[in-house]
Scaffold this motif. Structure first.
Motif, PDB file in Angstrom:
ATOM      1  N   TYR A  77       0.868  -1.220  -0.032  1.00 15.22           N
ATOM      2  CA  TYR A  77       0.157  -0.028   0.091  1.00 15.22           C
ATOM      3  C   TYR A  77       0.861   1.220   0.030  1.00 15.22           C
ATOM      4  CZ  TYR A  77      -3.347   3.847   1.626  1.00 15.22           C
ATOM      5  OH  TYR A  77      -3.981   4.822   1.541  1.00 15.22           O
ATOM      6  N   SER A  78       1.861   1.265   0.765  1.00 18.65           N
ATOM      7  CA  SER A  78       2.763   2.568   0.817  1.00 18.65           C
ATOM      8  C   SER A  78       3.465   2.721  -0.427  1.00 18.65           C
ATOM      9  CB  SER A  78       3.769   2.347   2.070  1.00 18.65           C
ATOM     10  OG  SER A  78       4.454   1.281   1.821  1.00 18.65           O
ATOM     11  N   ASP A  79       4.013   1.525  -1.350  1.00 20.71           N
ATOM     12  CA  ASP A  79       4.644   1.761  -2.071  1.00 20.71           C
ATOM     13  C   ASP A  79       3.599   2.269  -3.408  1.00 20.71           C
ATOM     14  OD1 ASP A  79       6.816   0.764  -1.007  1.00 20.71           O
ATOM     15  OD2 ASP A  79       6.917  -1.347  -1.768  1.00 20.71           O
ATOM     16  N   THR A  80       2.574   1.608  -3.481  1.00 19.37           N
ATOM     17  CA  THR A  80       1.566   2.034  -4.509  1.00 19.37           C
ATOM     18  C   THR A  80       1.316   3.691  -4.222  1.00 19.37           C
ATOM     19  OG1 THR A  80       0.727  -0.196  -4.454  1.00 19.37           O
ATOM     20  CG2 THR A  80      -0.722   1.508  -5.509  1.00 19.37           C
ATOM     21  N   THR A  81       0.994   3.850  -3.136  1.00 23.52           N
ATOM     22  CA  THR A  81       0.483   5.407  -2.887  1.00 23.52           C
ATOM     23  C   THR A  81       1.674   6.351  -3.345  1.00 23.52           C
ATOM     24  OG1 THR A  81       0.972   5.187  -0.683  1.00 23.52           O
ATOM     25  CG2 THR A  81      -1.115   4.869  -1.153  1.00 23.52           C
ATOM     26  N   THR A  82       3.193   5.754  -3.043  1.00 17.34           N
ATOM     27  CA  THR A  82       3.962   6.793  -3.231  1.00 17.34           C
ATOM     28  C   THR A  82       4.103   6.695  -4.929  1.00 17.34           C
ATOM     29  OG1 THR A  82       5.426   6.013  -1.384  1.00 17.34           O
ATOM     30  CG2 THR A  82       6.568   6.947  -3.283  1.00 17.34           C
ATOM     31  N   VAL A  83       3.860   5.617  -5.671  1.00 16.02           N
ATOM     32  CA  VAL A  83       4.081   5.761  -7.103  1.00 16.02           C
ATOM     33  C   VAL A  83       3.068   6.423  -7.608  1.00 16.02           C
ATOM     34  CG1 VAL A  83       4.155   4.237  -8.948  1.00 16.02           C
ATOM     35  CG2 VAL A  83       5.294   3.622  -7.296  1.00 16.02           C
ATOM     36  N   VAL A  84       1.606   6.374  -7.137  1.00 16.32           N
ATOM     37  CA  VAL A  84       0.443   6.938  -7.682  1.00 16.32           C
ATOM     38  C   VAL A  84       0.572   8.388  -7.337  1.00 16.32           C
ATOM     39  CG1 VAL A  84      -1.945   7.175  -7.501  1.00 16.32           C
ATOM     40  CG2 VAL A  84      -1.185   4.796  -7.631  1.00 16.32           C
ATOM     41  N   SER A  85       1.122   8.780  -6.290  1.00 16.20           N
ATOM     42  CA  SER A  85       1.310  10.084  -6.149  1.00 16.20           C
ATOM     43  C   SER A  85       1.994  10.998  -7.001  1.00 16.20           C
ATOM     44  CB  SER A  85       1.424  10.512  -4.428  1.00 16.20           C
ATOM     45  OG  SER A  85       2.673  10.113  -4.133  1.00 16.20           O
ATOM     46  N   THR A  86       3.312  10.213  -7.282  1.00 17.45           N
ATOM     47  CA  THR A  86       4.288  10.806  -8.338  1.00 17.45           C
ATOM     48  C   THR A  86       3.729  10.970  -9.552  1.00 17.45           C
ATOM     49  OG1 THR A  86       6.116   9.593  -6.894  1.00 17.45           O
ATOM     50  CG2 THR A  86       6.687  10.634  -9.086  1.00 17.45           C
ATOM     51  N   TYR A  87       2.855   9.937 -10.116  1.00 12.54           N
ATOM     52  CA  TYR A  87       2.339  10.078 -11.437  1.00 12.54           C
ATOM     53  C   TYR A  87       1.216  10.978 -11.467  1.00 12.54           C
ATOM     54  CZ  TYR A  87       5.591   6.292 -13.287  1.00 12.54           C
ATOM     55  OH  TYR A  87       6.391   5.767 -13.544  1.00 12.54           O
ATOM     56  N   ALA A  88       0.539  10.979 -10.533  1.00 13.64           N
ATOM     57  CA  ALA A  88      -0.607  12.103 -10.405  1.00 13.64           C
ATOM     58  C   ALA A  88      -0.128  13.497 -10.511  1.00 13.64           C
ATOM     59  CB  ALA A  88      -1.510  11.927  -8.998  1.00 13.64           C
ATOM     60  N   GLY A  89       1.249  13.756  -9.742  1.00 18.72           N
ATOM     61  CA  GLY A  89       1.703  15.090  -9.978  1.00 18.72           C
ATOM     62  C   GLY A  89       2.250  15.519 -11.153  1.00 18.72           C
ATOM     63  N   ILE A  90       2.788  14.357 -11.779  1.00 21.63           N
ATOM     64  CA  ILE A  90       3.288  14.627 -13.314  1.00 21.63           C
ATOM     65  C   ILE A  90       2.192  14.888 -14.219  1.00 21.63           C
ATOM     66  CG2 ILE A  90       4.354  13.471 -15.060  1.00 21.63           C
ATOM     67  CD1 ILE A  90       6.092  12.023 -13.032  1.00 21.63           C
ATOM     68  N   LEU A  91       1.197  14.250 -14.100  1.00 20.42           N
ATOM     69  CA  LEU A  91       0.067  14.614 -14.848  1.00 20.42           C
ATOM     70  C   LEU A  91      -0.640  15.949 -14.470  1.00 20.42           C
ATOM     71  CD1 LEU A  91      -2.219  13.264 -16.804  1.00 20.42           C
ATOM     72  CD2 LEU A  91      -3.322  12.398 -14.974  1.00 20.42           C
ATOM     73  N   GLN A  92      -0.635  16.136 -13.280  1.00 17.01           N
ATOM     74  CA  GLN A  92      -1.143  17.722 -12.994  1.00 17.01           C
ATOM     75  C   GLN A  92      -0.372  18.718 -13.434  1.00 17.01           C
ATOM     76  OE1 GLN A  92      -1.203  18.185  -8.539  1.00 17.01           O
ATOM     77  NE2 GLN A  92      -2.013  20.307  -8.995  1.00 17.01           N
ATOM     78  N   ASP A  93       1.056  18.592 -13.588  1.00 18.43           N
ATOM     79  CA  ASP A  93       1.888  19.477 -14.056  1.00 18.43           C
ATOM     80  C   ASP A  93       1.481  19.509 -15.776  1.00 18.43           C
ATOM     81  OD1 ASP A  93       2.959  20.092 -11.987  1.00 18.43           O
ATOM     82  OD2 ASP A  93       4.770  18.825 -12.214  1.00 18.43           O
ATOM     83  N   GLN A  94       1.379  18.296 -16.395  1.00 15.01           N
ATOM     84  CA  GLN A  94       1.242  18.341 -17.911  1.00 15.01           C
ATOM     85  C   GLN A  94      -0.062  19.243 -18.131  1.00 15.01           C
ATOM     86  OE1 GLN A  94       3.155  17.283 -20.279  1.00 15.01           O
ATOM     87  NE2 GLN A  94       4.637  17.024 -18.576  1.00 15.01           N
ATOM     88  N   ILE A  95      -1.172  18.672 -17.443  1.00 14.82           N
ATOM     89  CA  ILE A  95      -2.390  19.516 -17.659  1.00 14.82           C
ATOM     90  C   ILE A  95      -2.428  20.964 -17.609  1.00 14.82           C
ATOM     91  CG2 ILE A  95      -4.836  19.472 -16.867  1.00 14.82           C
ATOM     92  CD1 ILE A  95      -4.738  16.659 -16.261  1.00 14.82           C
ATOM     93  N   TYR A  96      -1.719  21.425 -16.220  1.00 19.58           N
ATOM     94  CA  TYR A  96      -1.559  22.776 -16.022  1.00 19.58           C
ATOM     95  C   TYR A  96      -0.696  23.582 -17.278  1.00 19.58           C
ATOM     96  CZ  TYR A  96      -0.022  26.970 -13.839  1.00 19.58           C
ATOM     97  OH  TYR A  96       0.206  28.327 -13.354  1.00 19.58           O
ATOM     98  N   HIS A  97       0.110  22.987 -17.589  1.00 18.94           N
ATOM     99  CA  HIS A  97       1.051  23.457 -18.726  1.00 18.94           C
ATOM    100  C   HIS A  97       0.329  23.502 -20.141  1.00 18.94           C
ATOM    101  CE1 HIS A  97       4.659  24.783 -16.736  1.00 18.94           C
ATOM    102  NE2 HIS A  97       4.666  23.278 -16.065  1.00 18.94           N
ATOM    103  N   LEU A  98      -0.625  22.488 -20.020  1.00 21.33           N
ATOM    104  CA  LEU A  98      -1.401  22.448 -21.329  1.00 21.33           C
ATOM    105  C   LEU A  98      -2.482  23.702 -21.496  1.00 21.33           C
ATOM    106  CD1 LEU A  98      -2.165  20.649 -23.814  1.00 21.33           C
ATOM    107  CD2 LEU A  98      -4.262  19.593 -22.391  1.00 21.33           C
ATOM    108  N   PHE A  99      -3.191  24.287 -20.393  1.00 23.56           N
ATOM    109  CA  PHE A  99      -3.950  25.026 -20.263  1.00 23.56           C
ATOM    110  C   PHE A  99      -3.365  26.484 -20.201  1.00 23.56           C
ATOM    111  CE2 PHE A  99      -7.226  21.569 -18.831  1.00 23.56           C
ATOM    112  CZ  PHE A  99      -7.862  21.703 -19.852  1.00 23.56           C
ATOM    113  N   TYR A 100      -2.205  26.519 -19.349  1.00 23.66           N
ATOM    114  CA  TYR A 100      -1.502  27.568 -19.157  1.00 23.66           C
ATOM    115  C   TYR A 100      -0.214  27.898 -19.777  1.00 23.66           C
ATOM    116  CZ  TYR A 100      -5.372  28.271 -15.882  1.00 23.66           C
ATOM    117  OH  TYR A 100      -6.374  28.200 -15.251  1.00 23.66           O
ATOM    118  N   SER A 101      -0.034  27.447 -21.006  1.00 23.10           N
ATOM    119  CA  SER A 101       1.397  27.536 -21.519  1.00 23.10           C
ATOM    120  C   SER A 101       1.719  29.096 -22.032  1.00 23.10           C
ATOM    121  CB  SER A 101       1.282  26.725 -22.842  1.00 23.10           C
ATOM    122  OG  SER A 101       0.390  27.236 -23.748  1.00 23.10           O
ATOM    123  N   GLN A 102       3.104  29.262 -21.900  1.00 20.89           N
ATOM    124  CA  GLN A 102       3.454  30.534 -22.184  1.00 20.89           C
ATOM    125  C   GLN A 102       3.964  30.820 -23.467  1.00 20.89           C
ATOM    126  OE1 GLN A 102       6.151  31.581 -19.230  1.00 20.89           O
ATOM    127  NE2 GLN A 102       4.457  31.723 -17.629  1.00 20.89           N
TER     128      GLN A 102
END
Length: 97
Positions: free
Chosen positions: A72-97
């Motif tokens: 469980y702890s390993d899975t939550t670590t991996v999922v939170s990492t990839y969720a952070g990466i996905l959040q950054d990608q979506i942010y830069h998709l909408f607010y690109s400079q």
């Protein structure tokens, strides 16, 4: 005559005292149908509980709880990492400079 009367009184007294020292026989009561059924169900229930307890003890011996916590702890670590990466990608998709 006096001796005969005394001996008779002593024998009678001993006979009365001996009767009070008799052991009372314990009469075993015949069990009814409901008592037999209840006893049978209780024995099956007890054996099922003991079997389940044995299984739980053997599972605890395998340390599955600790392994599940680690997974469980390993899975939550991996999922939170990839969720952070996905959040950054979506942010830069909408607010690109």
């Amino acid at each position: 005559m006096n001796h005969t009367l005394i001996i008779t009184a002593l024998v009678a007294l001993l006979a009365l005292n001996a009767e009070s020292f008799r052991v009372v026989r314990q009469v075993e009561e015949e069990q009814g149908t409901l008592t037999k059924l209840t006893g049978g169900f209780k024995s099956y229930y007890d054996s099922a509980v003991n079997t389940a307890s044995g299984y739980l003890e053997s599972i605890k011996g395998l340390k599955l709880e600790e392994k599940a916590k680690n997974i469980y702890s390993d899975t939550t670590t991996v999922v939170s990492t990839y969720a952070g990466i996905l959040q950054d990608q979506i942010y830069h998709l909408f607010y690109s400079q």
